[in-house]
Write a protein that holds these residues in place. Structure first.
Motif, PDB file in Angstrom:
ATOM      1  N   ASP C 157       0.953  -1.640  -0.010  1.00  0.00           N
ATOM      2  CA  ASP C 157       0.002  -0.062  -0.272  1.00  0.00           C
ATOM      3  C   ASP C 157       0.940   1.187   0.057  1.00  0.00           C
ATOM      4  O   ASP C 157       1.703   1.304   0.823  1.00  0.00           O
ATOM      5  N   ASN C 159       0.004   4.004   0.502  1.00  0.00           N
ATOM      6  CA  ASN C 159       0.054   5.519   1.942  1.00  0.00           C
ATOM      7  C   ASN C 159      -0.243   4.301   2.793  1.00  0.00           C
ATOM      8  O   ASN C 159      -0.084   5.528   4.309  1.00  0.00           O
ATOM      9  N   LEU C 160       1.203   3.628   3.351  1.00  0.00           N
ATOM     10  CA  LEU C 160       1.659   3.021   4.650  1.00  0.00           C
ATOM     11  C   LEU C 160       2.116   4.467   5.424  1.00  0.00           C
ATOM     12  O   LEU C 160       1.677   3.915   6.469  1.00  0.00           O
ATOM     13  N   GLU C 162       2.077   7.646   4.673  1.00  0.00           N
ATOM     14  CA  GLU C 162       1.634   8.972   5.395  1.00  0.00           C
ATOM     15  C   GLU C 162       0.424   8.319   6.316  1.00  0.00           C
ATOM     16  O   GLU C 162       0.331   8.876   7.458  1.00  0.00           O
ATOM     17  N   ALA C 163       0.162   6.674   6.248  1.00  0.00           N
ATOM     18  CA  ALA C 163      -1.002   6.639   7.589  1.00  0.00           C
ATOM     19  C   ALA C 163      -0.430   6.527   9.055  1.00  0.00           C
ATOM     20  O   ALA C 163      -0.807   6.958   9.836  1.00  0.00           O
ATOM     21  N   ALA C 164       1.398   6.288   8.713  1.00  0.00           N
ATOM     22  CA  ALA C 164       2.194   6.906  10.162  1.00  0.00           C
ATOM     23  C   ALA C 164       1.892   8.076  10.658  1.00  0.00           C
ATOM     24  O   ALA C 164       2.348   8.386  11.263  1.00  0.00           O
TER      25      ALA C 164
END
Lengths: 361, 290, 259
Positions: C157, C159-160, C162-164
């Motif tokens: 993914d 966005n990993l 960014e999620a963090a």
């Protein structure tokens, strides 16, 4: 004071502007949607609020403070991603606890907050805490992603098409749940979607975006019932568009010429010679046998092309004399008891009241 | 401090990409690109007395390829590389096809091709020697079966070199063909069947055209190392009939004529470049069209 | 018709598999054969393995191969992983050219890499030895690591990180807490392959190894060229077993990562 505010924000990527002069203000606790087709700039707008992009021009404000230079991790905003972005190497519990660990929350408090967050999204902690993301269904992943953001109790939650990967039934269910969460938690939701029905269902207000700009901003009812542009009129729901020059500006009605002459309520700027475009929703139109149109209504004659049975409604496609196709939606009053009178090839008159047409810009 | 550095990079996306790539790219530039430039430099220098280079520039080393002896080596190398490629295609295609159509066995069958791909080339060449030499397994079996009394000369023949090369490079052909056949949908074949195509017709009209990108890639991946190889001809051919690889190796070891060796190597590199650029052009063109 | 066609295919594929594996299997079986010259089975022995242990050149070569392999693997895995990240997650000027350069390094015949490195080392007066061999091994492994890690990145993914970051991690924490752990299967696979390539390489090593820096493949090559003796079967068997194990682990790690 608005929770999130964009002031004349622009962002260009190499080739083209992604966001062009966007201004908006989102209120505390509001469910605010950014709606538009792909490439309209809605996701970039969200990423500007999140802090993944910084604007070329204009200001981004959160809680009244300018955050243009702030990195995402300093903004205290939560986000749910389209593909959930769960950390594949961490179980559900560690995924949800990730933000608490970054904030050095003591372990005991962490455990209770994780459990509470999972309960909020209706996942049983006992069952799911130790599961790996790979073992979850799409809907469950969605809930974990939501819990992971909510556990930090953000003031603002950004959602980037979070329901896009779910099937229709689950999506409808989640729409209602998200709306309920927004109400019960008092968190401001900024929701990106390309699905107009989804936006209408959940939002307090919607910003419809097109070509990097906001085409119209307002409540679902205002946007649906009073679209300001042809784009909004046809992107949100369906519309029949008619166009022509003003021929006579009377005190009670303004007459418009063109292939389908019609009348609209008067407005000070509708002067003779100006070209006017109006949108008429299919459900605000009606069908009559030729020559039987009630007095005072606009009418255009044509031939029935197709009758489509949809259950709740019936769509009748009519080809007008000059070739334009018009869709008329009729309420289904029971096909068996009250069979529809219209058949393919019938000569009909399409009619609508002048006040039911929206004059577009 | 850390945050400030991060913020600096966050504002310069190109800089972060560049910073990540820089160490690796510098390494490859220093130890791959620069050496090739050095080699190119050697190839136009005069040969020194004791194996080094002398001052002065010359193109004579390239000119030497026109001597009959070297033309023969060049011709043999290209021919053997082509024959190896063709044989690998012939043997590799059915394997790739069977793996791609296999359901339960697919992972194992695939692993059985990946394994030799990574197994020591040297060990595999030695295994061929073990089979083909006079006291090797093949001759022993033939004698045991009473088919011959004296051992047949198998090792140190052109045939042995070719068998060795096919044996060595076959996995390079199978893997790309498999990769393109894997995408082949069952429904396509069923559709062809419904339309009345029998096995061979289906193959010619549906399977083969779709696998063509893999075939081209596989041929390239086989042809290039075959062209550059010298271990099979050294070990299995007894260095009697040399290929360019042996020639280059010899110039850099026994003959100590580095300029000529460099010229030969650069000529080979040019062939490789032509093949790769041609392939990429073709692929890019297809991507644009498709 | 169809059935006959596919039966013919399966039969020919089976023969090819036999061709691919029988020689090495035979070699392994006969490493236990109690005969110095014959390829007839004379009984089971471990004599040839015992003799390996007595040979200093093999043990030294093995030690050198392991040391070089480990060192080269660490460097190549680090550099290759960073390259993969740069290519898959970032844009920077000259990216296309850089990618082409890595692919070129993969397809360039080994002999050219070997002699050009030799020429370059000599040109700058760098004396040949263990270090030059390790440098060469890093050079040909980097591209492979980048490709393998890149394959893992492609399946991940985007966005990993960014999620963090939305959860309060800065780029540094996101990299170590999220990017690296979730990339680990790909990194492990890349490292195993890099080690295997280093451990197996003969061609390039033969050019850049100096006197006294012979790796195991160089020692074995010398043995093969001098005289054929069953110890070679024994050492080959060991090499095949070790590399097969590494490849199996790499393959499993990759497959895990694909899921």
């Amino acid at each position: 004071m608005p929770v999130v505010e964009l002031r004349d924000v622009s962002k260009r990527f190499a080739a083209a502007p992604a966001v062009d002069g966007v201004s908006l203000a989102i209120d505390d606790g509001e469910f605010f949607s950014l709606l538009g087709p792909s490439g309209c700039g809605k996701t970039t707008t969200l990423r500007l609020i999140a802090g993944f992009e910084s604007p070329d021009r204009g200001e981004v404000l959160i809680d009244g403070r300018r955050v243009n230079e702030q990195r995402p991790y300093d903004r205290g905003v939560g986000m749910v991603f389209q593909n959930y972005a769960l950390f594949p190497h961490l179980d559900v519990g560690r995924n949800v606890a990730f933000g608490l660990e970054r904030r050095r929350v003591p372990e005991v408090e962490r455990a209770t907050r994780v459990a509470k967050a999972l309960e909020i999204v209706r996942l049983d902690p006992a069952t799911f805490l130790r599961r790996m993301p790979g073992q979850l269904s799409g809907g469950q992943r969605q809930r974990v992603a939501l819990a992971r953001a909510l556990v930090l109790e953000p003031k603002i939650l950004l959602l980037d098409e979070p329901l896009g990967a779910l099937d229709l039934k689950l999506r409808k269910e989640m729409q209602l749940e998200l709306k309920a969460l927004n109400r019960s938690l008092g968190i401001t939701f900024v929701y990106v979607t390309h699905d107009q029905e989804e936006a209408l269902t959940m939002s307090d207000r919607i910003a419809v975006m097109d070509h990097a700009r906001i085409a119209q901003l307002g409540t679902p009812a205002a946007i649906y019932e009073d679209p300001r542009t042809a784009f909004v009129a046809s992107f949100i729901g369906e519309s029949n568009l008619f166009e022509g020059p003003v021929t006579e500006a009377g005190a009670d009605l303004v007459s418009v010429g063109g292939p389908t002459p019609f009348r609209v309520p008067p407005r000070s700027d509708l002067l003779p010679g100006r070209t006017v475009m109006v949108a008429v929703r299919p459900e605000w139109m009606d069908l009559f046998p030729p020559g039987r149109v009630p007095a005072g209504e606009n009418a255009a004659s044509g031939t029935v092309d197709e009758v489509i049975y949809l259950g709740e409604t019936l769509h009748v496609l009519v080809r007008l004399e000059h070739g334009q196709r018009v869709k008329v939606a009729l309420r289904n009053e029971g096909q068996i008891a009250n069979p529809i009178r219209w058949n393919r090839g019938d000569q009909v008159a399409v009619a609508w009241r002048p006040e039911d047409a929206q004059v577009l810009e | 401090m850390r945050r400030r550095l991060l913020r600096w990079f966050a504002r310069r996306p190109a800089a972060s990409g560049g910073a990540l790539a820089a160490p690796g790219l510098l390494w490859v530039a220093a130890f791959f690109l620069a050496p090739i430039a050095v080699m190119l430099g050697y190839s136009v220098r005069e040969r020194g007395l004791y194996g080094g280079v002398a001052p002065g520039l010359t193109l004579e080393h390239y000119g030497r390829f026109l001597e009959p002896l070297y033309l023969e080596v060049l011709g043999r190398t290209v021919l053997w590389a082509l024959v190896t490629t063709a044989a690998c295609l012939l043997l590799g295609y059915p394997v790739a096809y069977v793996i791609a159509r296999a359901k339960r066995w697919r992972q194992i069958l695939l692993f059985l091709v990946i394994l030799p791909f990574w197994t020591s080339f040297l060990v595999r060449m030695f295994a061929m020697i073990f089979l083909l030499r006079d006291t090797g397994l093949v001759n022993t079996l033939l004698q045991r079966l009473g088919l011959t009394t004296d051992p047949i000369q198998l090792l140190y023949t052109p045939g042995a070199v070719l068998i060795g090369m096919v044996y060595g490079f076959l996995p390079l052909m199978v893997l790309p063909i498999y990769a393109s056949l894997e995408k082949l949908d069952d429904s396509l074949l069923e559709a062809a069947e419904v339309l009345g195509a029998n096995g061979p017709t289906r193959f010619a009209r549906v399977v083969w055209p779709l696998s063509l990108p893999g075939v081209v890639a596989g041929c390239l991946l086989t042809f290039i190392p075959a062209l550059g190889s010298f271990v099979p001809s050294d070990l299995l051919g007894g260095a009697k009939q040399v290929m360019i690889g042996n020639l280059i190796q010899n110039q850099f070891t026994a003959a100590r004529n580095w300029p000529f060796g460099s010229a030969a190597a650069f000529a080979m590199m040019a062939l490789v470049l032509v093949a790769v650029v041609g392939y990429l052009r073709r692929r890019d063109a297809r991507e644009v069209v498709g | 018709m169809t059935r006959r066609f596919s039966r013919w295919l399966v039969a020919s594929a089976a023969l090819v598999y036999l061709f691919l594996h029988a020689p090495v299997l035979a070699l392994m079986v006969f490493s236990f054969n109690d005969s110095k010259f014959s390829a007839s089975w004379m009984g089971f022995t471990l004599e040839w393995y015992r003799r390996l242990v007595e040979r200093d050149d093999i043990l030294l070569g093995l030690g050198r191969s392991l040391a070089i392999g480990l060192g080269a693997t660490v460097v190549a895995t680090g550099l290759g992983t960073l390259l993969a990240l740069a290519f898959h997650r970032h844009r920077f000027p000259g990216k296309r050219a850089a990618e082409s350069l890595l692919y070129l390094a993969i397809v360039t015949p080994e002999i050219i890499m070997g002699i050009s490195l030799l020429a370059a080392f000599v040109a700058v007066g760098f004396s040949l030895g263990t270090l030059t061999v390790a440098i060469a091994h890093v050079t040909f492994s980097i591209s492979f690591v980048a490709v393998v890690v890149g394959a893992r990145l492609r399946g991940m993914d985007r966005n990993l990180e960014e999620a963090a970051m939305m959860l309060g991690a800065d780029e540094w924490e996101a990299f170590w807490k999220v990017t690296v752990p979730s990339l680990m299967p790909g990194i492990v696979a890349g490292a195993l392959l890099a080690f295997t390539m280093s451990f197996d390489d003969y061609v390039i090593t033969s050019f850049v190894a100096g006197p006294g820096s012979s790796t195991l493949p160089l020692v074995v090559y010398g043995m093969v060229r001098r005289n054929i003796e069953p110890s070679i079967n024994a050492i080959s068997t060991l090499i095949v077993v070790i590399t097969s194990l590494l490849i199996y682990l790499a393959d499993r790690s990759m497959r895990r990562s694909a899921r």
